[in-house]
Design an enzyme around this catalytic site. Structure first.
Site, mmCIF file in Angstrom:
data_model
loop_
_atom_site.group_PDB
_atom_site.id
_atom_site.type_symbol
_atom_site.label_atom_id
_atom_site.label_comp_id
_atom_site.label_asym_id
_atom_site.label_seq_id
_atom_site.Cartn_x
_atom_site.Cartn_y
_atom_site.Cartn_z
ATOM 1 N N CYS A 136 2.023 -6.351 -3.536
ATOM 2 C CA CYS A 136 2.695 -5.885 -2.322
ATOM 3 C C CYS A 136 3.347 -7.054 -1.586
ATOM 4 C CB CYS A 136 1.669 -5.180 -1.429
ATOM 5 S SG CYS A 136 2.347 -4.627 0.131
ATOM 6 N N CYS A 139 2.988 -6.945 2.250
ATOM 7 C CA CYS A 139 1.639 -7.282 2.729
ATOM 8 C C CYS A 139 1.391 -8.793 2.703
ATOM 9 C CB CYS A 139 0.569 -6.635 1.848
ATOM 10 S SG CYS A 139 0.838 -4.896 1.529
ATOM 11 N N ASP A 140 1.835 -9.443 1.656
ATOM 12 C CA ASP A 140 1.357 -10.807 1.391
ATOM 13 C C ASP A 140 2.421 -11.893 1.520
ATOM 14 O OD1 ASP A 140 -1.137 -9.773 0.954
ATOM 15 O OD2 ASP A 140 -0.859 -9.551 -1.204
HETATM 16 C C1 LIG Z 1 -4.676 -5.932 -2.787
HETATM 17 C C2 LIG Z 1 -3.928 -5.058 -1.829
HETATM 18 C C3 LIG Z 1 -3.576 -5.560 -0.592
HETATM 19 C C4 LIG Z 1 -2.900 -4.758 0.328
HETATM 20 N N1 LIG Z 1 -2.583 -5.297 1.528
HETATM 21 C C5 LIG Z 1 -1.986 -4.525 2.457
HETATM 22 C C6 LIG Z 1 -1.668 -5.042 3.745
HETATM 23 O O1 LIG Z 1 -1.917 -6.217 4.046
HETATM 24 N N2 LIG Z 1 -1.057 -4.211 4.631
HETATM 25 C C7 LIG Z 1 -0.740 -2.913 4.326
HETATM 26 O O2 LIG Z 1 -0.227 -2.205 5.200
HETATM 27 N N3 LIG Z 1 -1.012 -2.402 3.109
HETATM 28 C C8 LIG Z 1 -1.621 -3.165 2.175
HETATM 29 N N4 LIG Z 1 -1.874 -2.666 0.931
HETATM 30 C C9 LIG Z 1 -1.472 -1.291 0.644
HETATM 31 C C10 LIG Z 1 -2.470 -0.303 1.275
HETATM 32 O O3 LIG Z 1 -3.780 -0.710 0.965
HETATM 33 C C11 LIG Z 1 -2.196 1.103 0.775
HETATM 34 O O4 LIG Z 1 -0.873 1.479 1.122
HETATM 35 C C12 LIG Z 1 -3.150 2.120 1.393
HETATM 36 O O5 LIG Z 1 -4.495 1.767 1.137
HETATM 37 C C13 LIG Z 1 -2.907 3.517 0.821
HETATM 38 O O6 LIG Z 1 -3.806 4.383 1.450
HETATM 39 P P1 LIG Z 1 -4.218 5.809 0.854
HETATM 40 O O7 LIG Z 1 -5.242 6.329 1.777
HETATM 41 O O8 LIG Z 1 -3.006 6.621 0.615
HETATM 42 O O9 LIG Z 1 -4.815 5.545 -0.593
HETATM 43 P P2 LIG Z 1 -5.880 4.514 -1.169
HETATM 44 O O10 LIG Z 1 -6.070 3.363 -0.294
HETATM 45 O O11 LIG Z 1 -5.406 4.293 -2.580
HETATM 46 O O12 LIG Z 1 -7.243 5.351 -1.181
HETATM 47 C C14 LIG Z 1 -7.460 6.375 -2.097
HETATM 48 C C15 LIG Z 1 -8.825 6.979 -1.875
HETATM 49 O O13 LIG Z 1 -8.942 8.104 -2.774
HETATM 50 C C16 LIG Z 1 -10.186 8.035 -3.409
HETATM 51 N N5 LIG Z 1 -10.141 8.720 -4.716
HETATM 52 C C17 LIG Z 1 -9.423 8.412 -5.823
HETATM 53 N N6 LIG Z 1 -9.766 9.236 -6.836
HETATM 54 C C18 LIG Z 1 -10.702 10.089 -6.332
HETATM 55 C C19 LIG Z 1 -11.460 11.175 -6.870
HETATM 56 N N7 LIG Z 1 -11.359 11.576 -8.150
HETATM 57 N N8 LIG Z 1 -12.327 11.828 -6.054
HETATM 58 C C20 LIG Z 1 -12.456 11.479 -4.745
HETATM 59 N N9 LIG Z 1 -11.767 10.460 -4.188
HETATM 60 C C21 LIG Z 1 -10.922 9.776 -4.979
HETATM 61 C C22 LIG Z 1 -10.493 6.538 -3.550
HETATM 62 O O14 LIG Z 1 -11.890 6.333 -3.750
HETATM 63 C C23 LIG Z 1 -9.995 6.037 -2.189
HETATM 64 O O15 LIG Z 1 -11.013 6.204 -1.232
HETATM 65 C C24 LIG Z 1 -2.548 -3.437 -0.011
HETATM 66 C C25 LIG Z 1 -2.891 -2.916 -1.266
HETATM 67 C C26 LIG Z 1 -3.571 -3.706 -2.167
HETATM 68 C C27 LIG Z 1 -3.947 -3.138 -3.520
#
Ligand SMILES: Cc1cc2nc3c(=O)[nH]c(=O)nc-3n(C[C@H](O)[C@H](O)[C@H](O)COP(=O)(O)OP(=O)(O)OC[C@H]3O[C@@H](n4cnc5c(N)ncnc54)[C@H](O)[C@@H]3O)c2cc1C
Length: 312
Positions: A136, A139-140
């Protein structure tokens, strides 16, 4: 396995989208059940410093932010189940969500199961995530000011991110396994004419090496087989994005890129089924945007359940 219980609202996923949805739905007294999956707090939990989430001028750890979200949701009555969804049946209402212990039925569902960035699957990649391996740029970027970095990929997102990263980095080298790009010609031209960008084509990363952080890459030319060690300050990998949609294939409409199709109210094509965060977002993929979508989905679900406007 039998029925565990019926709920008004189940939220699938405990990343920023699911947790924000839980805060809003719990405040609306829907007593949502959050099924967390295995990555409590989602992708954000993988990073030790989030510097772009509003309200934290000095940044906050991903885990710490997730814990605060959870605490806030629980304070209003959300319940959490640390389990993985194994199947979802949307063919009849109430809908059924199966987990390891049995089935839940639910009137409404918010799907917030996120996405995974495609990995190179090479030695060193997992080890250095957050310490020189990033997926990302937004982010970084600030951690790479005046650094010499590498970007892997040949599609639109790789080239867009590489161009963006030149605002911070001293140099950006794009490593791509072919000598042509999938990205559009305008973007390619912008990358090719950017003085900070250079290219390592027909090349693949075989290993990421370092000590405290990433120091070097082992890169192979796919045409000649020649291997070289290349010093680097960091590697950004943009080779694709896989939304976690496998349970919804054939049940919900999807966008061509594989995200769930939703309208501006976060509604999928099934009544009472909403989606939020990266599982339905091919564009922004941030904590704040995912959290915003989760809040919007919960408001829509609340209206749907209160007024029965979903039309069950
Ligand atoms: C290393 C890294 C650093 C990042 N840094 C930043 C940053 O500094 N700033 C920023 O704004 N964004 C950052 N991001 C991006 C940000 O983390 C994501 O955009 C955000 O987390 C997405 O949120 P979400 O809730 O849509 O999904 P996710 O965060 O992907 O969460 C998905 C959830 O679904 C659950 N899940 C998946 N499969 C199942 C299943 N079968 N049954 C039940 N639950 C399930 C998982 O356990 C998890 O709890 C970063 C991403 C990464 C990988």
């Amino acid at each position: 396995m039998g029925l565990i219980e019926h709920r008004q609202l189940i939220i699938l996923g405990a990343g920023p989208a699911g947790l924000s949805a839980a805060i809003y739905a719990a405040r609306a007294e829907l007593k949502p059940l959050v099924i967390t999956g295995m990555v409590l707090y989602g992708q954000a939990s993988l990073t030790y410093a989030i510097e772009n989430y509003p309200g934290f001028p000095n940044g906050i750890g991903g885990m710490q932010l997730g814990q605060l979200f959870e605490e806030q949701a629980k304070a209003f009555g959300a319940e959490f189940l640390f389990d993985e969804v194994q199947a979802v049946d949307l063919s009849k209402h109430p809908y059924t969500v199966s987990v390891s212990g049995g089935d839940y039925t639910t009137d409404a569902l918010i799907i917030a199961m996120g996405a995974n960035n495609k990995r190179l699957n090479v030695p060193g990649e997992e080890e250095f995530i957050g310490r020189g391996v990033s997926y990302c740029g937004t982010c970084d970027c600030r951690f790479y000011r005046d650094k010499d970095i590498h970007v892997v990929g040949g599609g639109d997102s790789a080239l867009e991110e590489a161009i963006f990263l030149t605002r911070f980095a001293h140099s950006v080298t794009i490593i791509h396994r072919r000598d042509t790009f999938r990205a559009g010609p305008i973007l390619e031209n912008r990358a090719r004419t950017n003085p900070k960008i250079s290219f390592l084509l027909d090349s693949v990363v075989k290993e990421i090496r370092g000590h405290e952080g990433v120091d070097e890459l082992l890169v192979e030319n796919v045409k000649t087989g020649e291997k070289n060690i290349i010093p680097t300050d960091g590697i950004f990998i943009f080779i694709g994005h896989s939304p976690n949609t496998k349970f919804f294939e054939g049940q919900l409409e999807m966008e061509p890129g594989g995200t769930l199709k939703i309208n501006e109210l976060m509604e999928t094509n099934k009544k009472g089924v909403f989606a939020a965060g990266e599982i339905a977002d091919p564009h922004f993929r941030q904590v704040v945007t995912s959290a915003g979508m989760g809040a919007a989905a919960a408001i829509s679900a609340t209206r749907c359940l209160e007024t029965m406007s979903c039309g069950f």
